[in-house]
Design a protein around this motif. Sequence first.
Motif, PDB file in Angstrom:
ATOM      1  N   GLY A  77      22.441 -22.039 -26.422  1.00 16.89           N
ATOM      2  CA  GLY A  77      22.749 -23.040 -27.325  1.00 16.89           C
ATOM      3  C   GLY A  77      23.487 -22.625 -28.631  1.00 16.89           C
ATOM      4  O   GLY A  77      24.239 -23.153 -29.202  1.00 16.89           O
ATOM      5  N   LEU A  78      22.953 -21.397 -28.933  1.00 17.85           N
ATOM      6  CA  LEU A  78      23.679 -20.984 -30.201  1.00 17.85           C
ATOM      7  C   LEU A  78      25.038 -20.508 -29.893  1.00 17.85           C
ATOM      8  O   LEU A  78      26.022 -20.761 -30.908  1.00 17.85           O
ATOM      9  CB  LEU A  78      22.967 -19.417 -30.612  1.00 17.85           C
ATOM     10  N   LEU A  79      25.207 -20.144 -28.941  1.00 14.09           N
ATOM     11  CA  LEU A  79      26.716 -19.614 -28.300  1.00 14.09           C
ATOM     12  C   LEU A  79      27.502 -20.760 -28.190  1.00 14.09           C
ATOM     13  O   LEU A  79      28.703 -20.763 -28.636  1.00 14.09           O
ATOM     14  CB  LEU A  79      26.618 -18.686 -27.050  1.00 14.09           C
ATOM     15  N   ALA A  80      27.100 -21.864 -27.682  1.00 15.52           N
ATOM     16  CA  ALA A  80      27.798 -23.180 -27.484  1.00 15.52           C
ATOM     17  C   ALA A  80      28.242 -23.556 -28.363  1.00 15.52           C
ATOM     18  O   ALA A  80      29.519 -24.082 -28.666  1.00 15.52           O
ATOM     19  CB  ALA A  80      27.095 -24.032 -26.545  1.00 15.52           C
ATOM     20  N   ARG A  81      27.340 -23.653 -29.702  1.00 19.99           N
ATOM     21  CA  ARG A  81      27.794 -24.178 -31.050  1.00 19.99           C
ATOM     22  C   ARG A  81      28.964 -23.357 -31.621  1.00 19.99           C
ATOM     23  O   ARG A  81      29.605 -24.031 -32.554  1.00 19.99           O
ATOM     24  CB  ARG A  81      26.465 -24.461 -31.935  1.00 19.99           C
ATOM     25  N   THR A  82      29.299 -22.206 -31.288  1.00 18.31           N
ATOM     26  CA  THR A  82      30.082 -21.519 -31.794  1.00 18.31           C
ATOM     27  C   THR A  82      31.408 -21.257 -30.907  1.00 18.31           C
ATOM     28  O   THR A  82      32.537 -20.523 -31.310  1.00 18.31           O
ATOM     29  CB  THR A  82      29.730 -20.042 -32.438  1.00 18.31           C
ATOM     30  N   GLY A  83      31.347 -21.796 -29.434  1.00 19.68           N
ATOM     31  CA  GLY A  83      32.412 -21.789 -28.621  1.00 19.68           C
ATOM     32  C   GLY A  83      32.475 -20.282 -28.174  1.00 19.68           C
ATOM     33  O   GLY A  83      33.394 -20.021 -27.793  1.00 19.68           O
ATOM     34  N   LYS A  84      31.402 -19.817 -27.956  1.00 19.17           N
ATOM     35  CA  LYS A  84      31.304 -18.269 -27.575  1.00 19.17           C
ATOM     36  C   LYS A  84      30.391 -18.241 -26.355  1.00 19.17           C
ATOM     37  O   LYS A  84      29.439 -19.023 -25.982  1.00 19.17           O
ATOM     38  CB  LYS A  84      30.832 -17.379 -28.512  1.00 19.17           C
ATOM     39  N   ARG A  85      30.537 -17.119 -25.560  1.00 25.66           N
ATOM     40  CA  ARG A  85      29.638 -16.935 -24.385  1.00 25.66           C
ATOM     41  C   ARG A  85      29.719 -15.308 -24.311  1.00 25.66           C
ATOM     42  O   ARG A  85      30.568 -14.392 -24.854  1.00 25.66           O
ATOM     43  CB  ARG A  85      30.338 -17.329 -23.110  1.00 25.66           C
ATOM     44  N   SER A  87      29.533 -12.034 -21.571  1.00 26.15           N
ATOM     45  CA  SER A  87      29.837 -11.753 -20.309  1.00 26.15           C
ATOM     46  C   SER A  87      28.535 -11.118 -19.696  1.00 26.15           C
ATOM     47  O   SER A  87      27.501 -10.841 -20.415  1.00 26.15           O
ATOM     48  CB  SER A  87      30.951 -10.659 -20.266  1.00 26.15           C
ATOM     49  N   THR A  88      28.523 -10.835 -18.502  1.00 28.90           N
ATOM     50  CA  THR A  88      27.284 -10.439 -17.869  1.00 28.90           C
ATOM     51  C   THR A  88      26.945  -9.093 -18.210  1.00 28.90           C
ATOM     52  O   THR A  88      25.742  -8.786 -18.466  1.00 28.90           O
ATOM     53  CB  THR A  88      27.792 -10.312 -16.022  1.00 28.90           C
ATOM     54  N   GLY A  89      28.153  -8.228 -18.472  1.00 28.29           N
ATOM     55  CA  GLY A  89      27.818  -6.966 -18.629  1.00 28.29           C
ATOM     56  C   GLY A  89      27.091  -6.929 -20.391  1.00 28.29           C
ATOM     57  O   GLY A  89      26.175  -6.108 -20.447  1.00 28.29           O
ATOM     58  N   ALA A  90      27.634  -7.790 -21.033  1.00 28.97           N
ATOM     59  CA  ALA A  90      27.048  -7.887 -22.587  1.00 28.97           C
ATOM     60  C   ALA A  90      25.513  -8.393 -22.549  1.00 28.97           C
ATOM     61  O   ALA A  90      24.659  -8.006 -23.265  1.00 28.97           O
ATOM     62  CB  ALA A  90      27.740  -8.920 -23.257  1.00 28.97           C
ATOM     63  N   TRP A  91      25.248  -9.226 -21.389  1.00 27.03           N
ATOM     64  CA  TRP A  91      23.864  -9.479 -21.201  1.00 27.03           C
ATOM     65  C   TRP A  91      22.855  -8.302 -20.909  1.00 27.03           C
ATOM     66  O   TRP A  91      21.944  -8.255 -21.858  1.00 27.03           O
ATOM     67  CB  TRP A  91      23.841 -10.674 -20.354  1.00 27.03           C
ATOM     68  N   ALA A  92      23.326  -7.620 -20.170  1.00 24.62           N
ATOM     69  CA  ALA A  92      22.951  -6.464 -19.598  1.00 24.62           C
ATOM     70  C   ALA A  92      22.702  -5.313 -20.970  1.00 24.62           C
ATOM     71  O   ALA A  92      21.530  -4.809 -21.189  1.00 24.62           O
ATOM     72  CB  ALA A  92      23.351  -5.734 -18.624  1.00 24.62           C
ATOM     73  N   ALA A  93      23.717  -5.178 -21.815  1.00 26.90           N
ATOM     74  CA  ALA A  93      23.589  -4.387 -22.781  1.00 26.90           C
ATOM     75  C   ALA A  93      22.839  -4.952 -23.983  1.00 26.90           C
ATOM     76  O   ALA A  93      22.056  -4.182 -24.447  1.00 26.90           O
ATOM     77  CB  ALA A  93      25.037  -4.149 -23.440  1.00 26.90           C
ATOM     78  N   LEU A  94      22.624  -6.158 -24.160  1.00 27.36           N
ATOM     79  CA  LEU A  94      21.906  -6.887 -24.952  1.00 27.36           C
ATOM     80  C   LEU A  94      20.528  -6.526 -24.692  1.00 27.36           C
ATOM     81  O   LEU A  94      19.434  -6.388 -25.416  1.00 27.36           O
ATOM     82  CB  LEU A  94      22.177  -8.306 -25.180  1.00 27.36           C
ATOM     83  N   GLY A  95      19.979  -6.739 -23.183  1.00 30.25           N
ATOM     84  CA  GLY A  95      18.668  -6.544 -22.790  1.00 30.25           C
ATOM     85  C   GLY A  95      18.114  -4.992 -22.942  1.00 30.25           C
ATOM     86  O   GLY A  95      17.062  -4.766 -23.480  1.00 30.25           O
ATOM     87  N   ILE A 122      31.992 -12.535 -25.471  1.00 27.33           N
ATOM     88  CA  ILE A 122      31.633 -11.201 -25.959  1.00 27.33           C
ATOM     89  C   ILE A 122      31.368 -10.259 -25.054  1.00 27.33           C
ATOM     90  O   ILE A 122      30.650 -10.702 -23.993  1.00 27.33           O
ATOM     91  CB  ILE A 122      30.309 -11.594 -26.681  1.00 27.33           C
ATOM     92  N   GLU A 123      31.748  -8.749 -24.942  1.00 25.44           N
ATOM     93  CA  GLU A 123      31.796  -8.081 -23.812  1.00 25.44           C
ATOM     94  C   GLU A 123      30.769  -7.050 -24.405  1.00 25.44           C
ATOM     95  O   GLU A 123      30.214  -6.783 -25.379  1.00 25.44           O
ATOM     96  CB  GLU A 123      33.216  -7.392 -23.773  1.00 25.44           C
ATOM     97  N   ALA A 124      30.590  -6.271 -23.449  1.00 24.94           N
ATOM     98  CA  ALA A 124      29.522  -5.161 -23.456  1.00 24.94           C
ATOM     99  C   ALA A 124      29.945  -4.112 -24.619  1.00 24.94           C
ATOM    100  O   ALA A 124      28.899  -3.721 -25.343  1.00 24.94           O
ATOM    101  CB  ALA A 124      29.280  -4.377 -22.022  1.00 24.94           C
ATOM    102  N   GLU A 125      31.111  -3.753 -24.630  1.00 20.42           N
ATOM    103  CA  GLU A 125      31.737  -2.856 -25.799  1.00 20.42           C
ATOM    104  C   GLU A 125      31.338  -3.681 -27.334  1.00 20.42           C
ATOM    105  O   GLU A 125      31.164  -2.773 -28.123  1.00 20.42           O
ATOM    106  CB  GLU A 125      33.154  -2.561 -25.615  1.00 20.42           C
ATOM    107  N   ASP A 126      31.495  -4.724 -27.269  1.00 16.63           N
ATOM    108  CA  ASP A 126      31.003  -5.573 -28.788  1.00 16.63           C
ATOM    109  C   ASP A 126      29.669  -5.341 -28.960  1.00 16.63           C
ATOM    110  O   ASP A 126      29.234  -4.952 -30.122  1.00 16.63           O
ATOM    111  CB  ASP A 126      31.343  -6.998 -28.519  1.00 16.63           C
TER     112      ASP A 126
END
Length: 286
Positions: A77-85, A87-95, A122-126
């Motif tokens: 919901g937070l990302l949708a409001r800013t037009g962002k998403r 990536s799978t790698g970014a989710w894994a890095a965040l976790g 947003i990518e893993a490197e970000d």
Amino acid sequence: MSRGAVPAKEGTEETDRLERVLTGGMPEGNCLILTAENVDRRKKLFKTVSAVGRVLSFSKVKGEARQRHAVQEMADGLLARTGKRLSTGAWAALGRKTGFELRESLGAIETLITYTGEKTQIEAEDVEAAIGRTKEETVFELTGALDERKLTTALQSLKALLDQGEPPLMIFAMIVREIRLLFQAKLLIASGRLGTFQPGIDYGLFQKSVYPAVRKIAGEGEDAIALASQHPFVVYQALKNAGRFSPAELAGYMERLARTDLALKTTAQDPRRLLERLLIAVCGNR
């Protein structure tokens, strides 16, 4: 008295003053919001707040899979409001950095939204660039080193956690959890009820052919197997890593955990040394 400590009398006076403010009523147009990670509902202050205001409890989501799902729903919901998403790698890095704890994860996503500017994905490197090394990341390093029996990494991670101010008993609880999961994984493998499971099985195939069998024999109530309630990837890793330990070793570590627990809670021995000896026993005994 340690620096920053509040004398008991002064603390009581502050509480009494707050109670008088609350019972006297707030000035018109003003709203007071109090937050706390833990509260004692027996205290007079809590009862006063409950009587004159409203208490909202946001309990921690239980179960790793449900916790991750809750974070993902709110983050989407937070990302949708800013037009962002992400990536799978970014989710894994965040976790890896936040352990999918709700507050830490949403705070990190807000940082990433600002950091990435006009980028829509947003990518893993970000994540690596914008989110610093966190306590959760160090915890994963410690448990991962324990699973893989990498003594040097385990001791370095232990030192980092202690230097970050993590209580020794909390670190011990993490180690206990990991060894228990490994022990349960070993017992599940020995049961012969996991069908096609092999240590080198692909994660996708594991989810389809092995994980349902784990859930089927999970049990309920006091007989429930804690491992089965974890996220499928946690179960997958535990079953794979259990192959590095013999049943006798894991049973021995369970006994050592009990002795270490007793020493941490009832003796004046240095907690750092006790935890170091435990890691040496687990990771160095090869």
